[in-house]
Design a protein around this motif. Sequence first.
Motif, mmCIF file in Angstrom:
data_model
loop_
_atom_site.group_PDB
_atom_site.id
_atom_site.type_symbol
_atom_site.label_atom_id
_atom_site.label_comp_id
_atom_site.label_asym_id
_atom_site.label_seq_id
_atom_site.Cartn_x
_atom_site.Cartn_y
_atom_site.Cartn_z
ATOM 1 N N MET A 46 -8.810 5.901 -10.373
ATOM 2 C CA MET A 46 -9.377 5.473 -9.236
ATOM 3 C C MET A 46 -9.128 6.353 -8.059
ATOM 4 O O MET A 46 -7.741 6.538 -7.837
ATOM 5 C CB MET A 46 -9.034 4.236 -9.117
ATOM 6 N N LEU B 99 -5.381 -6.138 -13.447
ATOM 7 C CA LEU B 99 -6.348 -5.668 -12.271
ATOM 8 C C LEU B 99 -6.031 -6.189 -10.896
ATOM 9 O O LEU B 99 -6.110 -5.577 -9.793
ATOM 10 C CB LEU B 99 -7.581 -5.745 -12.842
ATOM 11 N N ASP B 100 -6.180 -7.692 -10.788
ATOM 12 C CA ASP B 100 -5.769 -8.481 -9.703
ATOM 13 C C ASP B 100 -4.435 -7.949 -8.947
ATOM 14 O O ASP B 100 -4.389 -7.726 -7.784
ATOM 15 C CB ASP B 100 -5.598 -9.715 -9.695
ATOM 16 N N TYR C 51 -4.838 -4.324 -7.666
ATOM 17 C CA TYR C 51 -5.511 -4.289 -6.311
ATOM 18 C C TYR C 51 -4.693 -4.854 -5.064
ATOM 19 O O TYR C 51 -4.867 -4.166 -4.182
ATOM 20 C CB TYR C 51 -6.726 -5.321 -6.275
ATOM 21 N N TYR D 22 -2.418 -1.998 -4.246
ATOM 22 C CA TYR D 22 -3.238 -1.160 -3.504
ATOM 23 C C TYR D 22 -3.412 -1.263 -1.899
ATOM 24 O O TYR D 22 -3.012 -0.850 -1.025
ATOM 25 C CB TYR D 22 -4.612 -0.952 -4.114
ATOM 26 N N ASP D 23 -3.781 -2.820 -2.024
ATOM 27 C CA ASP D 23 -4.057 -2.917 -0.561
ATOM 28 C C ASP D 23 -2.922 -3.182 0.265
ATOM 29 O O ASP D 23 -2.742 -2.955 1.524
ATOM 30 C CB ASP D 23 -4.654 -4.695 -0.464
ATOM 31 N N ARG E 249 -2.031 0.405 1.208
ATOM 32 C CA ARG E 249 -2.703 0.999 2.311
ATOM 33 C C ARG E 249 -2.434 0.182 3.629
ATOM 34 O O ARG E 249 -2.477 0.859 4.690
ATOM 35 C CB ARG E 249 -4.232 0.534 1.989
ATOM 36 N N ASP F 57 -18.002 -5.391 -1.262
ATOM 37 C CA ASP F 57 -16.529 -4.737 -1.572
ATOM 38 C C ASP F 57 -16.232 -5.714 -3.039
ATOM 39 O O ASP F 57 -15.797 -5.368 -3.956
ATOM 40 C CB ASP F 57 -15.760 -4.886 -0.644
ATOM 41 N N ARG F 58 -16.528 -7.032 -2.478
ATOM 42 C CA ARG F 58 -16.014 -8.293 -3.590
ATOM 43 C C ARG F 58 -16.788 -7.832 -4.985
ATOM 44 O O ARG F 58 -16.446 -8.089 -5.956
ATOM 45 C CB ARG F 58 -16.196 -9.513 -3.139
ATOM 46 N N ARG G 35 -15.585 -4.571 -6.584
ATOM 47 C CA ARG G 35 -14.064 -4.685 -7.314
ATOM 48 C C ARG G 35 -14.474 -5.523 -8.360
ATOM 49 O O ARG G 35 -13.780 -5.069 -9.299
ATOM 50 C CB ARG G 35 -13.085 -5.452 -6.251
ATOM 51 N N THR H 230 -13.578 -4.192 -12.284
ATOM 52 C CA THR H 230 -12.691 -4.929 -13.188
ATOM 53 C C THR H 230 -13.200 -4.862 -14.494
ATOM 54 O O THR H 230 -12.545 -4.539 -15.490
ATOM 55 C CB THR H 230 -12.137 -6.102 -12.572
#
Length: 289
Positions: free
Chosen positions: A1, A98-99, A102, A105-106, A109, A245-246, A249, A253
């Motif tokens: 990704m 995956l949650d 993410y 990642y958030d 960032r 975006d939701r 994502r 997933t």
Amino acid sequence: MKLGAAWGRTLCARLLTTVAVGLLVSGCALTLGYRHADRIIEWQADHYFDLTSGQRRDLLARTQRLLVRHRREMLPDYAEFLDQLKARVQAGLRPDDLDWAYAAYDRFRGDLVERVLPDGSALLTTMSESQVRHVEQVLIREEQKTRESWAGPSDARAELRADKALALARKWIGSLQAGQVAQLRASVRALPDAEPIWWESRRQRRKAFIASLRTRATEEHLADELRGIVNPTVEQSEAARAQLDREWRAGLTAVILQLDHMLTPVQRGRAVSSIQDLIDDLRTMTRAR
């Protein structure tokens, strides 16, 4: 990704991408890119803003300090994240994995945004009106090229999206079986057609960025403005973009979990080995002086 491309074309977003997250997630030339990030950032900033010699020196000094601190304080956290990711991939991915990814990642960032904003804002307050006009025109040209690259039928965009996903999968896990190719292509093609809304979001953020530069605000005020532009909260995001975006994502997933369930032992071993290579690179850079 790879790090998402949405409005990644201003100085701050380019800095974020170059410094760490994009390099970390893409795995492309990680060591080389990070070690030369100060010069890459200088080149990018000069491309966008046509820097004066004094601004160039200031940017280089600020970037070198930022990278030294980031390497010392954050690369160990990246390596720890990848260590845990490797174990989860080895065991087989679940939705909560995956949650967790993410959320990491958030968090990474967001950390980068806060690290970059003070120095980035200080530099941006020195921009002349001619430099603001220069960056505006560069961003408009890039925006137009981006739009032209995906203009056309949504089916063509879906096919291009699938081709890119297959190339990325092969990079991480090696050769794919015919059934895996067909299934992955179909799943990625079914993802939301995001480009039109992403393009409009980039356009709006570009306008907000230029408007912020023209206010001649203090460093603190400009930092607050840029924080909302570069890393908006859910409340600050456009409703259509936030919803997309939701959906994206959630769809991503499903694609990743589906691919994970199809992996052969050899492919899973290749994925684990690819992650370990990144961990080794990060730890080598952490020890570098």
